[in-house]
Write an enzyme that holds these catalytic residues in place. Structure first.
Site, PDB file in Angstrom:
ATOM      1  N   GLU A  84      14.814 -14.674  -4.170  1.00 34.04           N
ATOM      2  CA  GLU A  84      15.474 -15.413  -3.099  1.00 34.04           C
ATOM      3  C   GLU A  84      16.584 -16.257  -3.725  1.00 34.04           C
ATOM      4  OE1 GLU A  84      14.389 -15.167   0.295  1.00 34.04           O
ATOM      5  OE2 GLU A  84      13.402 -13.517  -0.700  1.00 34.04           O
TER       6      GLU A  84
ATOM      7  N   GLY B 212       9.611  -5.161   2.024  1.00 33.53           N
ATOM      8  CA  GLY B 212      10.868  -4.400   2.019  1.00 33.53           C
ATOM      9  C   GLY B 212      10.793  -3.156   2.881  1.00 33.53           C
TER      10      GLY B 212
ATOM     11  N   VAL C 170      21.372  -8.605   2.029  1.00 28.48           N
ATOM     12  CA  VAL C 170      20.822  -7.616   2.963  1.00 28.48           C
ATOM     13  C   VAL C 170      21.816  -7.357   4.110  1.00 28.48           C
ATOM     14  CG1 VAL C 170      18.879  -7.020   4.464  1.00 28.48           C
ATOM     15  CG2 VAL C 170      18.470  -8.348   2.390  1.00 28.48           C
TER      16      VAL C 170
ATOM     17  N   LYS D 271       4.530 -13.759   4.085  1.00 26.30           N
ATOM     18  CA  LYS D 271       4.336 -12.333   4.414  1.00 26.30           C
ATOM     19  C   LYS D 271       2.867 -12.064   4.740  1.00 26.30           C
ATOM     20  CE  LYS D 271       8.221 -11.056   1.469  1.00 26.30           C
ATOM     21  NZ  LYS D 271       8.631 -10.769   0.087  1.00 26.30           N
TER      22      LYS D 271
HETATM   23  N1  HSE Z   1      12.416 -12.351  -2.875  1.00 28.13           N
HETATM   24  C1  HSE Z   1      11.651 -11.386  -2.179  1.00 28.13           C
HETATM   25  C2  HSE Z   1      10.797 -10.617  -3.182  1.00 28.13           C
HETATM   26  C3  HSE Z   1      12.580 -10.447  -1.434  1.00 28.13           C
HETATM   27  O1  HSE Z   1      10.980 -10.804  -4.386  1.00 28.13           O
HETATM   28  O2  HSE Z   1       9.946  -9.863  -2.792  1.00 28.13           O
HETATM   29  C4  HSE Z   1      11.922  -9.726  -0.316  1.00 28.13           C
HETATM   30  O3  HSE Z   1      11.369 -10.584   0.631  1.00 28.13           O
END
Ligand code: HSE
Length: 408
Positions: A175, A119, A14, A190
């Site tokens: 990740e 995202g 990112v 999240k």
């Molecule tokens: N690894 C995370 C996903 C990336 O797959 O959503 C975004 O946080």
């Protein structure tokens, strides 16, 4: 020409995409804001100037270094010395959010984090601003692109979990260590952030119950297709009995009319339900470098124009861990008289009411596949324990939650 100096922490997927995007869009941003954004320096875990030097020559810090240390210290220092901060660090916000938001308020600077959840889908902004006037009852989200991609691939091709995961990693959705993705911990972080904003209640990652998708079998997806259900890793945050809040992440079946049922691949989506507004669903790319970088750049531009801050937590809803849910139940049983009766007896004992049941296969292939009406999870878990102990069972029972649309 006035310059707006952006210090960047982290140069991974990112971070590097953000640096490129900032350079590409600097002219356009200058025309909009009257300020030309420029990178004042890049600091990674292994190279770059010292943090105090970078801070000294920055108006805003973009934190994309990830993890808790040193990210927490850097973000705090930046806020306390009057710098705006933009971060996509869900682990940091879900574990230290209150401390950081408090520092931002105290020093009258902005802490923006659109890229931390879903995202580029603008869910943070919508909760903080557009829906600030609504009393929210429930939030459902597909907030992990990796697991949504894996479940979609397993359903589409019949492939094994490990193969779908390898493909997700190759495409850059997962990740660095995909454990957090597949165990549901990434989605839990999240959901803690979304719940904090939606319900104005402090929610720590430790208060979110989560399950992952590691135990999902290809035949669960096969049955899902037959039952016309979609299988997703769903995050939920729901007001319970007025003063309670339950936040969780688990695999769940969705009926075809549910707004999240058709969200496939690495896409994310969040549905916000409130009596006044019925429901709002937002969807889009939830993972990937350029997509998340675009959300981060959007936050930088917003911070260059005046304020939006996360208000203090105004509510203290009690966190509830035992909630009612409907379940799909998959039992590998002996095909002999009385089997259904024994299973029904156990379910009845725990107040579990069956909505539909089918038998698949015969003799040593026999399976009972059921969907049950909503029941307290603790009662259902007790029934599962009892069923697991029945001599007619050929394998441990499997269960997955089923979510029905509220505003259908
Ligand atoms: N690894 C995370 C996903 C990336 O797959 O959503 C975004 O946080």
């Amino acid at each position: 020409m006035s310059v707006f100096r952006v210090g960047l922490l982290g140069h991974g997927t990112v971070g590097s995409a953000f640096a490129r995007l900032l350079e590409e869009h600097a002219g356009r941003i200058e025309r909009t804001t009257g300020l030309r954004p420029e990178l004042s320096g890049v600091l990674t875990r292994s190279r770059g100037d010292s943090f105090p030097e970078l801070l000294e020559r920055s108006d805003l810090i973009v934190e994309l270094i990830g993890g808790l240390d040193p990210a927490r210290e850097y973000v705090l220092q930046a806020l306390r010395t009057g710098r705006h901060v933009v971060t996509a660090n869900k682990q940091l916000l879900s574990q230290h959010g209150e401390e950081l938001w408090e520092a931002a308020r105290e020093h009258d600077v902005q802490l923006r984090f659109e890229g931390a959840v879903a995202g580029v889908v603008p869910v943070i902004r919508v909760l903080q601003e557009s829906l600030a006037g609504a009393v929210i009852d429930r939030v459902h989200g597909i907030v992990n692109g990796t697991t949504n991609f894996i479940l979609t691939e397993m359903g589409r091709t019949g492939c094994a979990f490990a193969d779908a995961l390898a493909e997700a990693q190759r495409l850059g959705y997962a990740e660095a260590d995909p454990t957090d993705d597949v165990t549901g911990r990434d989605a839990a972080a999240k959901m803690a952030i979304l719940a904090r904003l939606a319900f104005e209640t402090p929610v720590h990652l430790d208060q979110v119950r989560y399950e992952g998708i590691e135990r999902i079998q290809p035949d669960d997806l096969e049955y899902a297709r037959e039952l016309e259900l979609g299988l997703k890793l769903i995050g939920t945050a729901e007001r319970i009995d007025g003063d309670g809040l339950a936040v969780g992440v688990y695999p769940a079946f969705l009926y075809p009319g549910h707004p999240l049922a058709s969200v496939n691949g690495p896409f994310n989506a969040v549905t916000i339900e409130s009596e006044a507004i019925t429901e709002v669903t937002m969807s889009g790319p939830g993972a990937g470098g350029p997509q998340t970088a675009s959300a981060v750049l959007g936050d930088v531009i917003s911070a260059m124009i005046p304020p939006a801050s996360t208000p203090p937590a105004l509510e203290r809803l009690r966190i509830v861990s035992d909630v009612r849910s409907s379940f799909y139940l998959h039992l590998e049983v002996a095909d002999e008289p009385g089997v259904l009766a024994q299973v029904s007896q156990v379910l009845a004992l725990q107040d579990v009411s069956v909505k539909s049941v089918v038998q698949k296969g015969m003799r040593d292939q026999a399976r009972l596949v059921m969907v049950v009406h909503p029941v307290l999870e603790s009662r259902f878990a007790a029934a599962m324990d009892m069923i697991a102990g029945l001599p007619i069972m050929r394998a441990p029972p499997r269960a997955i939650r089923v979510i029905e649309e509220q505003f259908g």
